[in-house]
Design an enzyme around this catalytic site. Structure first.
Site, short mmCIF file in Angstrom:
data_model
loop_
_atom_site.label_atom_id
_atom_site.label_comp_id
_atom_site.label_asym_id
_atom_site.label_seq_id
_atom_site.Cartn_x
_atom_site.Cartn_y
_atom_site.Cartn_z
N ALA B 102 49.73 11.50 21.70
CA ALA B 102 50.10 10.13 22.05
C ALA B 102 50.57 9.42 20.79
O ALA B 102 50.22 9.80 19.68
CB ALA B 102 48.92 9.40 22.66
N GLY B 148 47.64 14.11 24.03
CA GLY B 148 48.26 13.75 25.29
C GLY B 148 49.21 14.81 25.79
O GLY B 148 49.38 14.99 27.00
N GLU B 151 47.14 17.26 27.56
CA GLU B 151 46.67 16.69 28.82
C GLU B 151 47.76 16.72 29.88
O GLU B 151 47.50 16.95 31.06
CB GLU B 151 46.17 15.25 28.60
CG GLU B 151 44.92 15.21 27.73
CD GLU B 151 44.47 13.80 27.45
OE1 GLU B 151 45.04 13.16 26.57
OE2 GLU B 151 43.54 13.34 28.13
N GLU B 173 41.94 14.37 19.27
CA GLU B 173 41.60 12.94 19.34
C GLU B 173 40.34 12.60 18.55
O GLU B 173 40.26 11.57 17.89
CB GLU B 173 41.41 12.49 20.80
CG GLU B 173 42.71 12.36 21.58
CD GLU B 173 43.15 13.65 22.24
OE1 GLU B 173 42.61 14.71 21.89
OE2 GLU B 173 44.03 13.59 23.12
#
Lengths: 420, 763
Positions: B102, B148, B151, B173
């Site tokens: 992200a 991300g 994910e 993260e």
């Protein structure tokens, strides 16, 4: 890997159409080349090298090539090599004492007969005064034997050399593990019972795990088939193209076999079994049948299958090469002239199987020839995806500029050398 | 040099690893013109398969940001609505990067936890829709697939990854103080099992493609291709796409099942996890371990456990809600800001601000095959640098060569290298006792003993044999480079390269330039350091440069605290609970008491009273008794082979007793002891910036964290001042100044920051 080794000689004594032979990396130009060259204002003199003797092929033979695990499965490599040598003696009637040197190429060495050339020659009745050695250079080993012979003759060391190749994939040397070997060697040296017992007490069951000879390249741990599949993908060779080309190869081989053109094959009476008279791996199938096969190496989506690869082979070959003047003096009519050869090597990971692309333009340039001088090329490779990739590479300026250090592709129109 | 050797030991304990950035090659894809209106994502249709290509403009990597997200939704809606399309492939157009994660700046821009939570919830909704897609979507992964990006990939129906070194999957993260906030905490446990999911999310480790296949994180692997009719990277991506398309078709035709056959162990684990009691035990164990390792200083790992637990025990609705809320909370924490700051700093310190050097260093010579010399050789040969390792004696050289070999061989054992690669790398190293071949050297790094006259001798000898362009770098931890360069015929080519031990583990390299050092020599040194994989800070010359100089006053305080009667064990636990990876007393032992003494004396002379505090006599006495720390088996502790719990060295009692000074009760609480150490460190760091030794606060933070083990959760001394507050820090310093004097006088720059609250090191 080794399957294709001995193919180098497969078409040796055939008719003039097959005159110019390209094998995996080295290649040799035959006498018939002169005829073709003459058209291009080439003469025999231009291919003759100053101060180097002319070297000729008197004749060559091979045993039938069989799928491993079939009729030859109980033999040893030197049995096959011996059969090729006796076949050669019979075919050429060369007096044994004239032969100065014998060289064989092999890939996987049988440890009992590590100098297989010598064992086979003794068994075939050659003089025990004739030296022999064995060479290895992966798939190209038999050609290495041949060009080693060329070197011996060219340098004046010898006049008459027998060169050959042998591989028996039906049996491979499987060893004890290093730990077990060490234990056995130490036991040999142990002097007292106490020492022996203490050594034996170190034995563990896992010592018995066998060690197989690597089928993969040592440097990259990749098998040839896997590498061929990646190569085909890199050049975007489709499964259908590969199957078509394999079908073509098998069909042509079948035709040659049926028409009796494979005159290099000598029958071999296998002890305790029938006489083998022809290759048993030539099996033209149909594209539909071939399409059904699952990929053999990159599963489940690769393109190299059992049908578009060569089979694992048992077989042997032998060839008589001489200095030209010697052959003529003995009354032989040379079948071919060995003019030039070229070995190349590249990155073992991504370009392992791209030898023809590099070697072809180089050897032509070295010999002062162009593509137009050549009537037929013969490449010996194990996978149809591989040779098709080579054709695409040879036909690409981009590849020539970025990887071969050339301004343009080596020689155009290689792709046209085979019918689509 | 020797000092940093030991300082480097910190690295062994440091849990901090941060994303390593890479180079990427940009490629262009041609797309049908009607679709070119989107900037991040486009798609074309091949047969009945939509090929969605991600390619963020003007960036080497794709990051999940708001634009990409909204374009993805648009594209997916079109695909779902189309009758022609039956399946889809999701692929990046950038070789070397699928989606790197992200967009951190997007999170940093948020002012409240609610804003962050909202971002998380939007992503959750999109990915849930994707997961429930009736048209199968295949993620074709080549390059980094992190955070991300992962994910997103695990929400697809099928994953195919390129099996190369650049392709890594992971959830980093936690290293940024947050958690996977787009459904990762809920999907990963189902996909790879609870224990493996915890391991991924709590360590943030990168998983290579082949390992990911074994874990069940990806379904198929594609081998990277060599050269064909296009460059290898380009063709490999194309091939990946072709393979992914056949699988997408197969999935749409139901010829391929997206379900994976699980191995026996996996099945057993999955079964065990259905038993509530077993699950509780797993949570408990993991939590215990995390608490022990983080000492409660890092909130993210505990929240990750909590969120995973919520999802499993209370169902995915509760899980998703908890994930997004905790994600919002974490993004606002100081720890997360500190760790993200370090990430940015690290990216900055991976660039060569001097530009490309005129001549690439191809041949490197290293003098001295000790721990440092051999360590430098190891990180050089494996990057393809031809390295000459010279030592004075055959035994010294042999030891050094063995160290390099062992370093490489350990990688073979871990299967990170093949034995063939090891041998081929090792052949880049030549060991020698003379200066043969130095005429080819582009750079010489000396790592001989820390003795000025020896360094002078070596410099003169080397200058007689090297070519004109060759850079001479000195690996020293405290000797000023200008003093070393004083005897040089060409001082513009002399530079300092301060490595940290163990060199192959410690990421930091401190490069020291003198006033005479040329820009090109600096560019060369940075280029070599970057090639060796280092994070680099460039500082000006001066006693102790930056890193050693910051550490020295803190060490002086350590001695005083011990003299005041604090038990070394207690001191260790105070420092580690503040976030240092190694306790202060243990650190002295690891560094070597003799080395600490040496540095303390040198810098004490240079800086005078400010570096005082503890009585150096303590170190002198320890050295005279042979208590040199770990290397001699005794220091503050006793070190024995195979004994894990080290005991205090009781012989130290008499030394400590003889030098005992009365503690001052007003500044001797546990917290005060911690702050006495940290404030001296921070004050000195700020002074380095004030004096121009440091060019930027970011380099100061990176140097302190990666070289000296400054608590990563605080983000480095400068970030710490910003987050903790300059005023509060100055107040503390003044309190200690009142008790002890000048050593705690806040420096001018720090005082300025305290006086104007708007002043921050990071704006």
């Amino acid at each position: 890997m080794t399957a294709i080794l001995t193919y180098a000689f497969k078409n040796l004594p055939t008719t003039s159409k097959w005159a110019l032979r390209f094998s995996i990396r080295p290649l040799s130009c035959s006498s018939q080349l002169r005829a073709a060259a003459a058209v291009q204002t080439k003469t025999k003199k231009t291919l003759t090298k100053p101060n180097i003797r002319n070297i000729v092929v008197v004749d060559g033979v091979r045993t039938p090539f069989l799928l491993s695990g079939t009729s030859y499965k109980d033999l040893m490599p030197h049995d096959l090599a011996r059969a090729a040598l006796t076949g050669l003696l019979h075919r050429t009637s060369v007096p044994k004492e004239v032969v100065d040197y014998i060289i064989f190429g092999t890939v996987i060495q049988e440890v009992k007969t590590s100098n297989v050339a010598r064992e086979a020659a003794l068994g075939a009745g050659f003089s025990d005064k004739t030296p022999a050695h064995t060479v290895t250079m992966a798939c190209i080993s038999a050609n290495q034997a041949m060009t080693t012979g060329v070197g011996l003759i060219a340098s004046g060391q010898c006049d008459v050399v027998v060169a050959g190749g042998v591989e028996l994939m039906s049996d491979i040397p499987i060893r004890h593990s290093r730990k077990m070997r060490k234990l056995m060697l130490d036991l040999n040296k142990a002097k007292s019972v106490g020492q022996r017992l203490s050594l034996i007490s170190k034995f563990r069951l896992n010592f018995l795990a066998p060690e197989l000879p690597a089928v993969a390249e040592f440097s990259t741990s990749e098998t040839m088939g896997h590498s061929a599949d990646r190569l085909a993908a890199a050049f975007a060779v489709s499964r259908l193209e590969q199957d078509e080309y394999a079908l073509r190869s098998h069909s042509l081989a079948k035709k040659a076999q049926d028409e009796g053109l494979l005159s290099d094959v000598v029958p071999f009476k296998v002890p305790g079994k029938d006489t083998v008279t022809k290759d048993n791996g030539i099996r033209p199938s149909s594209l539909e049948q071939m399409a059904k096969l699952k990929p053999a190496f990159i599963k489940p989506y690769g393109t190299v299958t059992a049908a578009n690869s060569s089979f694992l082979t048992d077989g042997a070959s032998a060839m008589l090469i001489m200095a030209e003047e010697k052959a003529l003096a003995m009354g032989y009519k040379p079948k071919a002239y060995l003019r030039d050869f070229m070995y190349v090597s590249q990155d073992p990971k991504d370009q392992l199987l791209l030898g023809p692309t590099y070697a072809t333009p180089k050897v032509l340039e070295k010999a002062g020839l162009t593509l137009n001088d050549i009537d037929a090329f013969e490449f010996h490779e194990a996978f149809s995806g591989q040779i098709l990739a080579n054709f695409k590479a040879m036909d690409s300026d981009w590849f020539a500029q970025n990887y071969m250090g050339r301004k343009t592709k080596g020689h155009a129109m290689i792709v046209e050398a085979y019918p689509k | 040099m020797v000092a940093c050797r030991a300082i480097g030991i910190l690295g062994r304990f440091s849990a901090l690893r941060i994303l390593r950035s890479r180079g990427y090659i940009c490629r262009n894809f041609t797309e049908s013109s009607a679709l070119l209106t989107r900037t991040h994502i486009n798609y074309g249709v091949k047969g009945d398969v939509a090929v969605i290509r991600i390619n963020s403009p003007n960036s080497k990597v794709n990051t999940l940001n708001k634009e990409l997200h909204s374009e993805f939704i648009e594209v997916m809606n079109e695909i779902w609505a189309s009758d022609q399309i039956r399946s889809a492939v999701l692929i990046s157009s950038k070789p070397g990067c699928f989606i790197a994660g992200a967009d951190i700046n997007m999170l940093a821009a948020c002012k409240t936890p609610q804003e962050v939570t909202q971002i998380s919830q939007e992503a959750q909704r999109t990915f849930e829709k994707l997961e429930k897609s009736t048209k199968p979507v295949v993620a074709a992964i080549s390059g980094s697939c992190l955070g991300g990006g992962l994910e997103l990939a695990v929400s697809c129906q099928y994953r195919i990854a390129t099996k190369d070194r650049k392709t890594v999957l992971g959830t980093p993260e936690v290293l940024l103080g947050i958690l996977p906030g787009a459904g990762g905490t809920q999907r990963l446990p189902k996909m790879v099992g609870v224990p493996a999911a915890f391991d991924m999310m709590l360590t943030g480790r990168n998983i290579r493609a082949d390992r990911a296949k074994k874990m069940g994180l990806v379904d198929q692997l594609v081998e990277p291709l060599g050269p064909g009719l296009k460059p290898p990277e380009e063709r490999t991506i194309e091939y990946l796409e072709e393979v992914a398309i056949t699988f997408a078709k197969g999935l749409a035709d139901k010829k391929i099942s997206p379900k994976r056959d699980k191995g026996l162990v996996e099945k057993l684990t999955a079964y065990a996890m259905t038993i509530p009691f077993v699950r509780q035990q797993v949570y408990k164990k993991v939590e215990e371990k995390v608490r022990k390792q983080t000492k409660g200083l890092y909130p993210a790992p505990l929240k990750i456990i909590d969120v995973v637990k919520t999802g499993i025990e209370q169902g995915s609705d509760a899980g998703y809600l908890s994930e997004s809320q905790k994600f919002g909370e974490l993004a606002m924490t100081k720890e997360s800001k500190a760790l993200m700051g370090l990430y940015h700093g690290q990216v900055l310190c991976k660039k060569n601000k001097f530009g490309a050097p005129q001549k690439d260093v191809k041949h490197l010579a290293i003098l001295g095959a000790g721990l440092m010399g051999a360590g430098i050789a190891q990180v050089s040969v494996d990057k393809g640098l031809k390295t000459m390792l010279k030592d004075a004696t055959l035994t010294g050289l042999g030891r050094g060569q063995q160290q390099v070999f062992k370093g490489l061989n350990d990688k073979v054992k871990k299967k990170a290298l093949t034995s063939f690669e090891r041998d081929s790398i090792f052949s880049n190293l030549t060991g020698q006792l003379d200066y043969q071949g130095f005429e080819k050297a582009d750079m010489v790094i000396e790592a001989v003993f820390e003795d000025l006259s020896l360094k002078h001798r070596v410099l003169k000898e080397v200058e007689a044999v090297i070519p004109d362009h060759c850079v001479f770098a000195s690996n020293t931890s405290a000797l000023p480079i200008s003093e070393i360069a004083a005897v040089s015929k060409r001082p513009e080519k002399v530079i300092g390269m301060h490595y940290f031990s163990p060199v192959d583990k410690m990421q930091l390299l401190e490069i020291i330039t003198t006033e005479k050092t040329s820009k090109d020599a600096s560019a060369s040194a940075v280029a070599v350091g970057l090639k060796q994989g280092k994070v680099i800070i460039v500082v000006k010359d001066g006693p102790g440069f930056y890193t050693t100089r910051c550490l020295a006053p803190m060490m002086s305080e350590v001695i005083r605290i011990l003299q005041e009667g604090v038990d070394p064990k207690k001191l260790d636990s105070l420092t580690t609970s503040f976030g240092f990876p190694v306790g202060a007393a243990t650190l002295v032992d690891e560094v070597g008491v003799d080395v600490a003494k040496h540095v303390a004396e040198d810098l004490g002379k240079a800086f005078g009273e400010r570096f005082g505090g503890g009585n150096p006599e303590l170190l002198t006495q320890m050295v005279s008794k042979g208590f040199l720390g770990r290397k001699s088996g005794k220091g503050f502790y006793i070190y024995q082979e195979g004994v894990k719990n080290k005991n205090l060295n009781s012989d130290m009692d008499s030394i400590l007793a003889s030098l005992k000074i009365p503690p001052k009760s007003e500044v001797s609480s546990d917290e005060d002891i911690q702050f006495r150490l940290v404030t001296r460190f921070v004050n000195e760091a700020v002074m380095c910036l004030q004096e121009g030794i440091l060019a930027t606060p970011a380099e100061g933070d990176i140097g302190a964290v990666f070289g000296l083990g400054f608590p990563p959760c605080l983000g480095g001394p400068f970030r710490f001042v910003d987050l903790y507050g300059a005023q509060k820090l100055v107040d503390r310093l003044k309190k200690y100044e009142a008790a002890y004097g000048k050593q705690f006088t806040p420096c001018q720059l720090l005082a300025d920051h305290a006086n104007s609250p708007n002043k921050k090191f990071y704006q």
